[in-house]
Design a protein around this motif. Structure first.
Motif, mmCIF file in Angstrom:
data_model
loop_
_atom_site.group_PDB
_atom_site.id
_atom_site.type_symbol
_atom_site.label_atom_id
_atom_site.label_comp_id
_atom_site.label_asym_id
_atom_site.label_seq_id
_atom_site.Cartn_x
_atom_site.Cartn_y
_atom_site.Cartn_z
ATOM 1 N N THR A 1 0.832 -1.205 0.000
ATOM 2 C CA THR A 1 0.000 0.000 0.000
ATOM 3 C C THR A 1 0.864 1.251 0.000
ATOM 4 O O THR A 1 0.619 2.184 -0.760
ATOM 5 C CB THR A 1 -0.948 0.006 1.217
ATOM 6 O OG1 THR A 1 -1.751 -1.176 1.180
ATOM 7 C CG2 THR A 1 -1.838 1.233 1.209
ATOM 8 N N ILE B 1 1.115 4.135 -2.867
ATOM 9 C CA ILE B 1 0.941 5.560 -2.574
ATOM 10 C C ILE B 1 2.138 6.347 -3.102
ATOM 11 O O ILE B 1 1.976 7.375 -3.760
ATOM 12 C CB ILE B 1 0.745 5.785 -1.057
ATOM 13 C CG1 ILE B 1 -0.630 5.250 -0.621
ATOM 14 C CG2 ILE B 1 0.898 7.258 -0.689
ATOM 15 C CD1 ILE B 1 -0.820 5.196 0.887
ATOM 16 N N THR C 1 -6.516 8.880 -0.380
ATOM 17 C CA THR C 1 -7.455 7.944 0.235
ATOM 18 C C THR C 1 -8.446 7.407 -0.791
ATOM 19 O O THR C 1 -8.771 6.220 -0.792
ATOM 20 C CB THR C 1 -8.208 8.606 1.402
ATOM 21 O OG1 THR C 1 -7.255 9.034 2.368
ATOM 22 C CG2 THR C 1 -9.187 7.661 2.054
ATOM 23 N N ALA D 1 -6.497 4.672 -2.622
ATOM 24 C CA ALA D 1 -5.719 3.661 -1.902
ATOM 25 C C ALA D 1 -6.519 2.423 -1.504
ATOM 26 O O ALA D 1 -5.942 1.360 -1.313
ATOM 27 C CB ALA D 1 -5.086 4.287 -0.662
ATOM 28 N N GLN E 1 -8.797 6.792 5.640
ATOM 29 C CA GLN E 1 -7.963 7.992 5.729
ATOM 30 C C GLN E 1 -6.938 7.873 6.848
ATOM 31 O O GLN E 1 -5.772 8.226 6.651
ATOM 32 C CB GLN E 1 -8.847 9.231 5.897
ATOM 33 C CG GLN E 1 -8.078 10.539 5.934
ATOM 34 C CD GLN E 1 -7.575 10.891 7.325
ATOM 35 O OE1 GLN E 1 -8.277 10.696 8.313
ATOM 36 N NE2 GLN E 1 -6.365 11.395 7.423
ATOM 37 N N VAL F 1 -4.121 5.758 5.512
ATOM 38 C CA VAL F 1 -3.296 6.503 4.548
ATOM 39 C C VAL F 1 -2.374 7.457 5.294
ATOM 40 O O VAL F 1 -1.183 7.562 4.976
ATOM 41 C CB VAL F 1 -4.175 7.264 3.524
ATOM 42 C CG1 VAL F 1 -3.350 8.250 2.708
ATOM 43 C CG2 VAL F 1 -4.878 6.277 2.603
ATOM 44 N N HIS G 1 0.499 5.529 6.663
ATOM 45 C CA HIS G 1 1.431 5.165 5.590
ATOM 46 C C HIS G 1 2.282 6.372 5.180
ATOM 47 O O HIS G 1 3.492 6.246 4.964
ATOM 48 C CB HIS G 1 0.682 4.608 4.377
ATOM 49 C CG HIS G 1 0.167 3.221 4.583
ATOM 50 N ND1 HIS G 1 0.981 2.165 4.925
ATOM 51 C CD2 HIS G 1 -1.085 2.709 4.475
ATOM 52 C CE1 HIS G 1 0.255 1.063 5.020
ATOM 53 N NE2 HIS G 1 -1.004 1.367 4.757
#
Length: 107
Positions: A16, A20, A36, A39, A43, A46, A49
């Motif tokens: 992931t 991104i 978001t 992905a 949220q 994200v 990440h």
């Protein structure tokens, strides 16, 4: 440099986070909301990440009013490139040695 490269490997090991980062590298600056929507995770996920990517210096940010815009920092991939180049040279040398051995065996 070792710490940076470990952080880069750790950050990009997650599919992931890698997606991104790749999206920002291709599409340019993005907000968390925009990331978001692509992905397939929440949220808050994200944001976590992005935090890992920022620690590895793979992502930069700038504030614009209430929003934060994130962009990829491809220069931070240099330790990964250096590591891959080192092992590329290692394997090229090994294959050259093998080729030389095989040529000598054919004679």
């Amino acid at each position: 440099m070792q710490v940076i490269s470990n952080n880069v490997f750790r950050a990009l090991s997650d599919p992931t986070r890698r997606a991104i980062f790749e999206h920002m590298a291709r599409e340019g600056e993005q907000t968390v909301h925009a990331l978001t929507s692509r992905a397939g995770v929440s949220q808050p996920a994200v944001s976590k990440h992005i935090r890992v990517l920022k620690l590895a210096r793979l992502v930069r940010h700038r504030r614009a009013g209430r929003e934060t815009h994130y962009s990829a920092n491809p220069r931070s991939l240099a330790p990964l490139h250096d590591w891959m180049e080192q092992y590329g040279n290692f394997w090229r040398d090994r294959f050259d040695q093998l080729e030389n051995l095989l040529e000598r065996m054919d004679k």
